[in-house]
Design a protein around this motif. Structure first.
Motif, PDB file in Angstrom:
ATOM      1  N   ARG A  37       7.933  -0.506  -6.899  1.00 11.18           N
ATOM      2  CA  ARG A  37       7.267   0.292  -7.932  1.00 11.18           C
ATOM      3  C   ARG A  37       5.793  -0.098  -8.085  1.00 11.18           C
ATOM      4  NH1 ARG A  37      10.508   3.581 -10.735  1.00 11.18           N
ATOM      5  NH2 ARG A  37      12.729   3.096 -10.743  1.00 11.18           N
TER       6      ARG A  37
ATOM      7  N   ALA B 121       2.566   2.295  -7.154  1.00  8.29           N
ATOM      8  CA  ALA B 121       1.504   2.570  -8.122  1.00  8.29           C
ATOM      9  C   ALA B 121       0.145   2.174  -7.552  1.00  8.29           C
ATOM     10  CB  ALA B 121       1.779   1.821  -9.422  1.00  8.29           C
ATOM     11  N   GLN B 122       0.072   1.033  -6.895  1.00  2.21           N
ATOM     12  CA  GLN B 122      -1.193   0.576  -6.303  1.00  2.21           C
ATOM     13  C   GLN B 122      -1.665   1.546  -5.223  1.00  2.21           C
ATOM     14  OE1 GLN B 122      -1.576  -3.605  -5.293  1.00  2.21           O
ATOM     15  NE2 GLN B 122      -2.685  -3.062  -3.446  1.00  2.21           N
ATOM     16  N   ALA B 123      -0.716   2.087  -4.462  1.00  2.00           N
ATOM     17  CA  ALA B 123      -1.060   3.014  -3.385  1.00  2.00           C
ATOM     18  C   ALA B 123      -1.315   4.426  -3.899  1.00  2.00           C
ATOM     19  CB  ALA B 123       0.060   3.034  -2.341  1.00  2.00           C
ATOM     20  N   GLY B 124      -1.024   4.669  -5.186  1.00  2.00           N
ATOM     21  CA  GLY B 124      -1.213   6.002  -5.747  1.00  2.00           C
ATOM     22  C   GLY B 124      -0.118   6.966  -5.347  1.00  2.00           C
ATOM     23  N   LEU B 125       1.076   6.425  -5.095  1.00  2.00           N
ATOM     24  CA  LEU B 125       2.221   7.222  -4.651  1.00  2.00           C
ATOM     25  C   LEU B 125       3.366   7.098  -5.641  1.00  2.00           C
ATOM     26  CD1 LEU B 125       2.196   6.030  -0.945  1.00  2.00           C
ATOM     27  CD2 LEU B 125       1.279   8.184  -1.815  1.00  2.00           C
TER      28      LEU B 125
ATOM     29  N   HIS C  35       7.203   6.200  -6.667  1.00  2.00           N
ATOM     30  CA  HIS C  35       8.152   5.182  -6.225  1.00  2.00           C
ATOM     31  C   HIS C  35       9.152   5.762  -5.232  1.00  2.00           C
ATOM     32  CE1 HIS C  35      12.088   3.053  -6.727  1.00  2.00           C
ATOM     33  NE2 HIS C  35      11.318   2.096  -6.276  1.00  2.00           N
TER      34      HIS C  35
ATOM     35  N   THR D  28      -0.326  10.150   3.053  1.00  2.00           N
ATOM     36  CA  THR D  28       0.585   9.137   2.508  1.00  2.00           C
ATOM     37  C   THR D  28       0.563   7.887   3.379  1.00  2.00           C
ATOM     38  OG1 THR D  28       2.000  10.779   1.448  1.00  2.00           O
ATOM     39  CG2 THR D  28       3.002   8.637   1.930  1.00  2.00           C
TER      40      THR D  28
ATOM     41  N   ALA E   3      -2.594   6.005   2.728  1.00  2.00           N
ATOM     42  CA  ALA E   3      -2.570   5.339   1.425  1.00  2.00           C
ATOM     43  C   ALA E   3      -1.751   4.053   1.484  1.00  2.00           C
ATOM     44  CB  ALA E   3      -2.007   6.285   0.368  1.00  2.00           C
TER      45      ALA E   3
ATOM     46  N   ARG F  73      -3.698   1.453   3.636  1.00  2.00           N
ATOM     47  CA  ARG F  73      -4.872   1.000   2.884  1.00  2.00           C
ATOM     48  C   ARG F  73      -4.450   0.035   1.770  1.00  2.00           C
ATOM     49  NH1 ARG F  73      -7.023   5.604   2.704  1.00  2.00           N
ATOM     50  NH2 ARG F  73      -5.952   6.359   0.861  1.00  2.00           N
ATOM     51  N   ALA F  74      -3.382   0.363   1.048  1.00  2.00           N
ATOM     52  CA  ALA F  74      -2.906  -0.497  -0.045  1.00  2.00           C
ATOM     53  C   ALA F  74      -2.397  -1.838   0.481  1.00  2.00           C
ATOM     54  CB  ALA F  74      -1.809   0.209  -0.836  1.00  2.00           C
TER      55      ALA F  74
END
Length: 68
Positions: free
Chosen positions: A21, A25-29, A31, A49, A52, A55-56
């Motif tokens: 989770r 959230a950190q990846a902007g996706l 859960h 996706t 993201a 990158r995260a």
């Protein structure tokens, strides 16, 4: 984009000391998106996706995902 290894994705997130989770959230996706990739319910995702997630995690593009 196709996930190369769900185990590697899960291990990478665990090595960062994050829950699914928190990572999502950190990846902007959502859960569910992350969970479905880790559990194998989904084996692919959009290029955005995949980018993201990589990158995260701070890993190079293409390390965890490959083009379909």
């Amino acid at each position: 984009m196709r996930l190369r290894s769900r185990d590697v994705l899960a291990d990478y997130i665990r090595l960062l000391g994050m829950s699914e989770r928190a990572f999502a959230a950190q990846a902007g996706l959502g859960h569910a998106t992350v969970n479905h990739l880790i559990t194998g319910r989904r084996v692919s995702c959009s290029a955005a996706t995949a980018a993201a997630i990589e990158r995260a995690l701070g890993c190079p593009p293409g390390l965890l995902f490959m083009a379909l």
